[in-house]
Design an enzyme around this catalytic site. Structure first.
Site, short mmCIF file in Angstrom:
data_model
loop_
_atom_site.label_atom_id
_atom_site.label_comp_id
_atom_site.label_asym_id
_atom_site.label_seq_id
_atom_site.Cartn_x
_atom_site.Cartn_y
_atom_site.Cartn_z
N GLN A 188 -7.33 -2.25 -3.18
CA GLN A 188 -6.31 -2.22 -4.24
C GLN A 188 -6.87 -2.88 -5.50
OE1 GLN A 188 -2.49 -3.96 -3.21
NE2 GLN A 188 -1.55 -3.33 -5.15
N HIS A 238 1.52 1.42 -5.39
CA HIS A 238 1.37 2.85 -5.73
C HIS A 238 0.91 3.60 -4.50
CE1 HIS A 238 -2.28 0.62 -6.81
NE2 HIS A 238 -2.97 1.67 -6.38
N LEU A 239 1.42 4.82 -4.39
CA LEU A 239 1.05 5.71 -3.31
C LEU A 239 0.15 6.79 -3.89
CD1 LEU A 239 1.72 6.25 -0.29
CD2 LEU A 239 3.52 7.81 -1.10
#
Ligand code: AMP
Length: 114
Positions: free
Chosen positions: A94, A100-101
Protein backbone atom coordinates in the site's frame (compact mmCIF):
# COMPACT_ATOMS: atom_id res chain seq x y z
CA UNK A 1 -8.20 15.07 4.97
CA UNK A 2 -6.76 17.98 3.01
CA UNK A 3 -3.35 16.34 2.55
CA UNK A 4 -4.73 13.04 1.25
CA UNK A 5 -4.43 12.76 -2.53
CA UNK A 6 -7.45 10.47 -2.84
CA UNK A 7 -9.61 12.77 -0.69
CA UNK A 8 -8.60 15.56 -3.03
CA UNK A 9 -9.56 13.49 -6.08
CA UNK A 10 -12.93 12.71 -4.45
CA UNK A 11 -13.41 16.44 -3.84
CA UNK A 12 -12.59 17.24 -7.47
CA UNK A 13 -9.49 19.21 -6.48
CA UNK A 14 -7.12 16.91 -8.39
CA UNK A 15 -8.09 15.67 -11.86
CA UNK A 16 -8.77 12.00 -12.45
CA UNK A 17 -10.53 10.00 -15.12
CA UNK A 18 -13.67 9.07 -13.24
CA UNK A 19 -15.37 5.85 -14.36
CA UNK A 20 -18.18 5.68 -11.82
CA UNK A 21 -19.35 7.61 -8.79
CA UNK A 22 -22.24 7.78 -6.36
CA UNK A 23 -22.86 9.32 -2.96
CA UNK A 24 -20.49 6.93 -1.20
CA UNK A 25 -17.76 5.84 -3.60
CA UNK A 26 -15.83 7.10 -6.59
CA UNK A 27 -13.89 5.04 -9.15
CA UNK A 28 -11.11 6.46 -11.31
CA UNK A 29 -8.37 5.11 -13.57
CA UNK A 30 -5.00 4.34 -12.02
CA UNK A 31 -2.19 6.67 -13.16
CA UNK A 32 0.13 3.71 -13.66
CA UNK A 33 -2.10 0.99 -15.09
CA UNK A 34 -1.05 -2.64 -14.75
CA UNK A 35 -3.75 -3.94 -17.11
CA UNK A 36 -6.04 -2.50 -19.81
CA UNK A 37 -8.55 -1.89 -17.05
CA UNK A 38 -6.96 -0.67 -13.84
CA UNK A 39 -9.36 1.38 -11.80
CA UNK A 40 -9.33 2.34 -8.13
CA UNK A 41 -12.60 2.36 -6.19
CA UNK A 42 -12.42 4.49 -3.05
CA UNK A 43 -14.87 5.52 -0.35
CA UNK A 44 -15.46 9.26 -0.19
CA UNK A 45 -14.88 8.91 3.55
CA UNK A 46 -11.22 8.88 4.53
CA UNK A 47 -10.29 5.48 5.96
CA UNK A 48 -6.55 4.95 6.15
CA UNK A 49 -6.31 1.22 5.54
CA UNK A 50 -8.56 -1.82 5.55
CA UNK A 51 -7.39 -2.40 9.11
CA UNK A 52 -8.78 1.00 10.16
CA UNK A 53 -12.32 0.16 8.97
CA UNK A 54 -14.83 -0.13 11.80
CA UNK A 55 -18.15 -1.92 12.25
CA UNK A 56 -20.01 1.18 11.08
CA UNK A 57 -18.04 1.05 7.83
CA UNK A 58 -19.28 -2.43 6.93
CA UNK A 59 -21.83 -1.28 4.34
CA UNK A 60 -19.42 1.26 2.90
CA UNK A 61 -16.71 -1.36 2.50
CA UNK A 62 -19.20 -3.59 0.69
CA UNK A 63 -20.05 -0.71 -1.63
CA UNK A 64 -16.46 -0.73 -2.88
CA UNK A 65 -17.17 -4.15 -4.41
CA UNK A 66 -20.45 -2.97 -5.92
CA UNK A 67 -18.45 -0.10 -7.39
CA UNK A 68 -16.12 -2.68 -8.92
CA UNK A 69 -19.15 -4.28 -10.60
CA UNK A 70 -20.02 -0.92 -12.13
CA UNK A 71 -16.45 -0.48 -13.39
CA UNK A 72 -16.57 -3.93 -15.00
CA UNK A 73 -19.81 -3.05 -16.75
CA UNK A 74 -18.46 0.28 -18.01
CA UNK A 75 -15.27 -1.32 -19.34
CA UNK A 76 -17.03 -4.41 -20.73
CA UNK A 77 -15.01 -6.92 -18.70
CA UNK A 78 -17.79 -8.48 -16.63
CA UNK A 79 -17.86 -11.56 -18.86
CA UNK A 80 -14.11 -11.96 -19.39
CA UNK A 81 -13.45 -11.56 -15.67
CA UNK A 82 -11.64 -9.16 -13.42
CA UNK A 83 -9.69 -9.11 -10.20
CA UNK A 84 -10.10 -6.94 -7.11
CA UNK A 85 -7.14 -6.30 -4.82
CA UNK A 86 -6.80 -4.27 -1.65
CA UNK A 87 -3.31 -3.83 -0.26
CA UNK A 88 -3.29 -3.22 3.50
CA UNK A 89 -0.17 -1.60 4.90
CA UNK A 90 3.20 -0.68 3.45
CA UNK A 91 4.48 -4.24 3.76
CA UNK A 92 1.69 -5.42 1.47
CA UNK A 93 2.43 -2.71 -1.10
CA UNK A 94 0.00 0.00 0.00
CA UNK A 95 1.42 3.36 -1.05
CA UNK A 96 -1.62 5.66 -0.72
CA UNK A 97 -3.15 5.60 2.74
CA UNK A 98 -6.80 6.01 1.82
CA UNK A 99 -8.56 2.66 1.36
CA UNK A 100 -8.87 1.69 -2.30
CA UNK A 101 -9.92 -1.38 -4.20
CA UNK A 102 -7.93 -2.06 -7.36
CA UNK A 103 -10.03 -3.42 -10.25
CA UNK A 104 -7.88 -5.13 -12.88
CA UNK A 105 -8.96 -6.76 -16.10
CA UNK A 106 -8.88 -6.74 -19.88
CA UNK A 107 -6.04 -9.28 -20.04
CA UNK A 108 -5.47 -12.70 -18.58
CA UNK A 109 -4.26 -12.48 -14.99
CA UNK A 110 -2.00 -15.14 -13.53
CA UNK A 111 -2.47 -16.76 -10.16
CA UNK A 112 -0.87 -16.62 -7.69
CA UNK A 113 0.03 -12.97 -8.26
CA UNK A 114 3.74 -12.19 -8.40
P1 AMP B 1 -1.41 0.96 -3.56
O1 AMP B 1 0.04 0.76 -3.92
O2 AMP B 1 -2.21 -0.29 -3.38
O3 AMP B 1 -1.55 1.93 -2.40
O4 AMP B 1 -2.07 1.67 -4.83
C1 AMP B 1 -1.98 3.04 -5.05
C2 AMP B 1 -2.26 3.27 -6.49
O5 AMP B 1 -2.60 4.62 -6.68
C3 AMP B 1 -1.07 2.98 -7.41
O6 AMP B 1 -1.41 1.96 -8.34
C4 AMP B 1 -0.81 4.33 -8.09
O7 AMP B 1 -0.44 4.18 -9.44
C5 AMP B 1 -2.15 5.01 -7.93
N1 AMP B 1 -2.13 6.46 -7.92
C6 AMP B 1 -1.35 7.27 -7.16
N2 AMP B 1 -1.67 8.56 -7.38
C7 AMP B 1 -2.69 8.55 -8.28
C8 AMP B 1 -3.46 9.57 -8.91
N3 AMP B 1 -3.26 10.88 -8.65
N4 AMP B 1 -4.42 9.21 -9.79
C9 AMP B 1 -4.63 7.90 -10.06
N5 AMP B 1 -3.95 6.90 -9.50
C10 AMP B 1 -2.98 7.22 -8.62
Amino acid sequence: MSDCIFCRIAAGEIPAEVVYQDDDVIAFRDLNPQAPTHVLVIPRKHIETLHHAEQDDATLMGKLFLGAQQVAEVDGIAESGYRTVMNCGAGAGQSVFHVHLHVLGGRSLGWPPG
